[in-house]
Design a protein around this motif. Sequence first.
Motif, PDB file in Angstrom:
ATOM      1  N   GLN A  37      15.599 -10.998 -16.908  1.00  0.00           N
ATOM      2  CA  GLN A  37      16.602 -11.272 -15.872  1.00  0.00           C
ATOM      3  C   GLN A  37      16.282 -12.519 -15.062  1.00  0.00           C
ATOM      4  OE1 GLN A  37      16.673  -6.881 -14.485  1.00  0.00           O
ATOM      5  NE2 GLN A  37      18.453  -7.873 -13.600  1.00  0.00           N
ATOM      6  N   LYS A  38      14.997 -12.809 -14.920  1.00  0.00           N
ATOM      7  CA  LYS A  38      14.580 -13.906 -14.043  1.00  0.00           C
ATOM      8  C   LYS A  38      15.031 -15.277 -14.536  1.00  0.00           C
ATOM      9  CE  LYS A  38      12.150 -11.122 -11.364  1.00  0.00           C
ATOM     10  NZ  LYS A  38      12.335  -9.826 -11.965  1.00  0.00           N
ATOM     11  N   GLU A  43      20.241 -13.635 -10.979  1.00  0.00           N
ATOM     12  CA  GLU A  43      19.020 -12.960 -10.541  1.00  0.00           C
ATOM     13  C   GLU A  43      18.290 -13.797  -9.502  1.00  0.00           C
ATOM     14  OE1 GLU A  43      16.020  -9.850 -10.615  1.00  0.00           O
ATOM     15  OE2 GLU A  43      18.150  -9.978 -11.038  1.00  0.00           O
TER      16      GLU A  43
END
Length: 174
Positions: A37-38, A43
């Motif tokens: 997700q990063k 995010e």
Amino acid sequence: MKILVTVLSKSGVLREDVDYHLIRASMVLIFLLFGYQKWFEYEAQVLIPFISNGPLIFWLYPLFGVRGATWLLGASEWTFGALLFLGFWNKELGILGALGSTATYIGTVTIIPFMPHGWDPAAGFPAMAGNVPFLMKDVVLLAASIYLLKQDVVRVLRPATDQADHRRHLLQSM
């Protein structure tokens, strides 16, 4: 109750090290998915209140910027997840992964007291609100990290003869 205990004892849930392997696999999966997700803008934006209020990680934004900080966290999470994964075979690498995991969750758990609007205004502490309930899972993940760290250190310290006896015992119990 005796029937339930008997069924559970025959199900394999009591096999030696099943808990250790399940926790390790769960942590690998968590680091894989949360690290993934990063890499995305959404995010990076979601993490702003967390990183900004983290007493141990606030410095990431001035040093790396919003996206750079998020990418660093993603790369770190994938690194720790990979080390935990390799810990299935190499306990020394597992120790490094568990140390990284422990540091990760110390960093996130320490955000909890500093999160703005983290407690319900009407009920107050301990009624959680806002982002605090999301962070509470990290208390358990911190405990799991410490558990893996302890287990890997014990396994590294165990003399080679004990390890061979342990493997032989495991194979016989299958």
